[in-house]
Scaffold this active site. Structure first.
Site, PDB file in Angstrom:
ATOM      1  NE  ARG A 148      -3.959  -1.970   2.248  1.00 19.60           N
ATOM      2  CZ  ARG A 148      -4.121  -2.947   2.901  1.00 19.60           C
ATOM      3  NH1 ARG A 148      -2.952  -3.441   3.416  1.00 19.60           N
ATOM      4  NH2 ARG A 148      -4.998  -3.609   2.947  1.00 19.60           N
ATOM      5  CB  ILE A 149       3.456   2.418   2.310  1.00 21.38           C
ATOM      6  CG1 ILE A 149       2.623   2.599   3.584  1.00 21.38           C
ATOM      7  CG2 ILE A 149       4.409   3.689   2.483  1.00 21.38           C
ATOM      8  CD1 ILE A 149       3.246   2.149   4.895  1.00 21.38           C
ATOM      9  CG  ASP A 168       6.432  -6.896  -3.885  1.00 19.79           C
ATOM     10  OD1 ASP A 168       6.391  -7.919  -3.691  1.00 19.79           O
ATOM     11  OD2 ASP A 168       5.931  -5.883  -3.165  1.00 19.79           O
ATOM     12  CB  CYS A 227       9.472   5.721   6.176  1.00 19.38           C
ATOM     13  SG  CYS A 227      10.046   7.442   5.925  1.00 19.38           S
ATOM     14  CB  ALA A 228       9.623   0.120   6.168  1.00 23.61           C
ATOM     15  NE  ARG A 229       7.488  -2.312  12.560  1.00 24.67           N
ATOM     16  CZ  ARG A 229       6.741  -1.189  12.422  1.00 24.67           C
ATOM     17  NH1 ARG A 229       7.054  -0.081  11.857  1.00 24.67           N
ATOM     18  NH2 ARG A 229       5.516  -1.615  12.486  1.00 24.67           N
ATOM     19  CD  GLU A 258      12.300   2.970  16.244  1.00 23.11           C
ATOM     20  OE1 GLU A 258      11.245   3.082  16.993  1.00 23.11           O
ATOM     21  OE2 GLU A 258      12.311   3.160  15.108  1.00 23.11           O
ATOM     22  CG  HIS A 276       8.863   4.826  14.642  1.00 24.31           C
ATOM     23  ND1 HIS A 276       9.322   3.819  14.899  1.00 24.31           N
ATOM     24  CD2 HIS A 276       7.930   4.684  13.755  1.00 24.31           C
ATOM     25  CE1 HIS A 276       8.533   2.925  14.425  1.00 24.31           C
ATOM     26  NE2 HIS A 276       7.850   3.449  13.745  1.00 24.31           N
ATOM     27  CB  ILE A 277       7.090  11.363  13.404  1.00 22.39           C
ATOM     28  CG1 ILE A 277       8.073  11.784  12.272  1.00 22.39           C
ATOM     29  CG2 ILE A 277       7.571  11.404  14.657  1.00 22.39           C
ATOM     30  CD1 ILE A 277       8.180  13.514  12.273  1.00 22.39           C
ATOM     31  N   GLY A 278       6.605   8.482  11.026  1.00 24.11           N
ATOM     32  CA  GLY A 278       5.704   8.362   9.775  1.00 24.11           C
ATOM     33  C   GLY A 278       4.353   8.368   9.651  1.00 24.11           C
ATOM     34  CB  ALA A 279       2.099   5.928  11.382  1.00 21.79           C
TER      35      ALA A 279
END
Length: 523
Positions: A148-149, A168, A227-229, A258, A276-279
């Protein structure tokens, strides 16, 4: 129904839940307190703070659903939940746009040196020549992970005139064509991209997927964004690549540890970092709360959640195709466990006709297992925990498919081996579920109610003797089906009866001349 909300979520989600359940909001609950109180709750909502551990799950006899108001479920023991048949859901679509926009923001910050230029001006400097940037136009964007992202990042990159290549293994040609991307291998992404952005989960396969070898392949101007993990990029290798100018720069919203206290990366000028503010947007938090609230409400009302992580998720088209066979699959599982002699040790299911090429058939296999295991176990078995329980009991499961379906659109063939022999049943759906073969004998039976099956030699008087014996004990026969290969040979009789047939009556039937075996089923 009772729901505990253990982390802060938007009030709209709480309000929706309060319309259907008793809701406790305790966003400061400790792990010890959660273990004590979880026994009273049917659902729990968490974000990142609260850990739903195995200990919590094992003390939650009523728990039906764990909802993560966000994407990752690193704080949920999914394996323990699966073993207990507890559904784990999240809200993946809630952050798709938010994280994609964060990715684009970091991309622009790297290309135009916005972060360090801001710092410089605030320090009273005016270093225009130091901050020569690059245009994104006509640059190649390499994306690792096209979910999705990643898809949202591609859409936004097109507005900047970028070309996109994607790694992918699971993306279809149709999706790639619709998005206007080229699917390549990982090495090509590393070698040809001007900007690389990562959108995959952290798994054993993706941990440190970007390390020294990858950085050696990249251009000395390449930017990489995560911006994933944390952990997907090897941070030690990244530090070397940045400090020796082997790549152009990096931007991290996530870290292996973190907060990243003491990380040498924080002392470099060619990296942009965020906590870690992506969301973290107001819109995403509202969406996440509403999505998980709706999932819980749907489950409470007997519906199917959309974002289940520990069982196959069906899109509407696939669900429509499989729906007629889900009920059939459960009936077949229940049929076999009652009719087969002894304890089932192996199960083979073959999907025939149109079912052979239908995706997500695992749902049917899980449903068959549910039908087999529920009658013989005290613990509840559902589509979530059925494969785990089967494995734990040593049940060997194989799946197959074949295009031929003997004149029907679809057939499910279920064959089991037990410690006393073998048994098979075949079913289809023609306006309603039907059993069409038992041990390769053709029949035509609707799998419902109380049934009596007898295997016998097809000799004169045998059918009458069986019917008479049942009648002597007040067992009324509603319908009868007989399957045989040849006159006078072995045959199978399937009776629909109005009463349960006790074991002592079955024994008497088996003692009749020419009767080899008999069994009673309740579907």
């Amino acid at each position: 129904m009772k729901v505990i909300i253990a982390d802060s979520i938007n009030e709209k989600g709480i309000s929706d839940l309060e319309e259907v359940a008793e809701v406790l909001v305790d966003t400061s609950i400790t792990p010890e307190e959660l273990v004590k109180v979880i026994k009273d709750f049917d659902a729990i909502v968490v974000r990142s703070r609260t850990k739903v551990t195995r200990e919590v799950i094992e003390n939650a006899p009523k728990l039906k659903i764990i909802a993560r108001a966000g994407v990752g479920v690193d704080n949920v023991d999914v394996e323990a939940a699966t073993e207990k048949g507890i559904m784990v859901v999240n809200a993946p679509e809630s952050t798709s746009i938010t994280v994609a926009e964060q990715t684009m923001g970091l991309m622009l910050s790297l290309a135009r040196k916005i972060s360090i230029a801001d710092k410089s001006v605030k320090e009273g400097k005016w270093e225009k020549s130091r901050f020569m940037g690059l245009e994104l136009n006509n640059k190649t964007l390499g994306i690792i992970g096209m979910g999705r992202i990643g898809s949202q990042v591609v859409l936004r990159s097109k507005a900047f005139g970028m070309d996109a290549i994607v790694y992918d293994p699971y993306i279809s040609d149709e999706v790639a064509k619709d998005l206007g991307v080229e699917v390549v291998d990982l090495e090509t992404v590393f070698k040809e991209s001007d900007v690389i952005t990562i959108h995959v989960p952290l798994t054993p396969e993706t941990k440190h997927i970007v390390s020294t070898d990858a950085f050696e392949m990249m251009k000395d101007s390449t930017f990489i964004i995560n911006c994933a993990r944390g952990g997907i990029i090897d941070e030690e290798a990244l530090y070397v690549a940045l400090s020796e100018n082997k790549i152009g720069g990096a931007a991290l919203d996530v870290f292996e540890n973190e907060p990243p206290e003491g990380s040498p990366l924080l002392g470099l000028d060619n990296i942009v970092v965020t906590p870690h503010i992506g969301a973290s947007t107001a819109e995403a938090q509202v969406d996440a709360a509403l999505i998980v609230a709706n999932e819980i409400i749907t489950v409470f009302k007997g519906g199917s959640a959309r974002n289940v992580l520990n069982m196959p998720v069906l899109d509407s088209k696939t669900y429509k195709g499989l729906k007629p066979y889900i009920n059939l699959a459960e009936k077949m599982g229940s049929f076999v466990v009652q009719a087969a002699p002894g304890n089932i040790q192996e199960m083979n299911v073959t999907y025939c006709g149109e079912l052979a090429d239908m995706p997500k058939k695992d749902v049917l296999t899980r449903t068959i297992l549910q039908g087999i295991l529920n009658p013989i176990l005290n613990e509840p078995v559902n589509m979530i925990n059925a494969p785990t329980i089967a494995k734990r009991r040593g049940l060997v499961i194989t799946e197959g498919k074949r295009s031929e379906s003997e004149g029907y659109r679809c057939i499910i063939v279920l064959h089991v081996k037990t410690d006393q022999g073998e048994f098979s049943v075949e079913g289809t759906y023609v306006d309603e579920p039907k059993i069409i073969k038992i041990n390769n004998y053709w029949v035509d039976v609707k799998p419902e109610g109380t049934m009596f099956i007898a295997k016998y030699q097809d000799l004169p008087g045998t059918i009458g003797a069986i019917g008479t014996k049942l009648g002597e004990h007040g067992i009324n026969i509603a319908t009868m089906q007989v399957g045989r290969r040849e006159a006078g040979g072995e045959a199978v009789m399937v009776l629909k009866v109005d009463q349960n047939v006790p074991e002592e009556i079955i024994t008497e039937v088996i003692k009749l001349d020419n009767v080899e075996d008999a069994v009673s089923l309740n579907l």
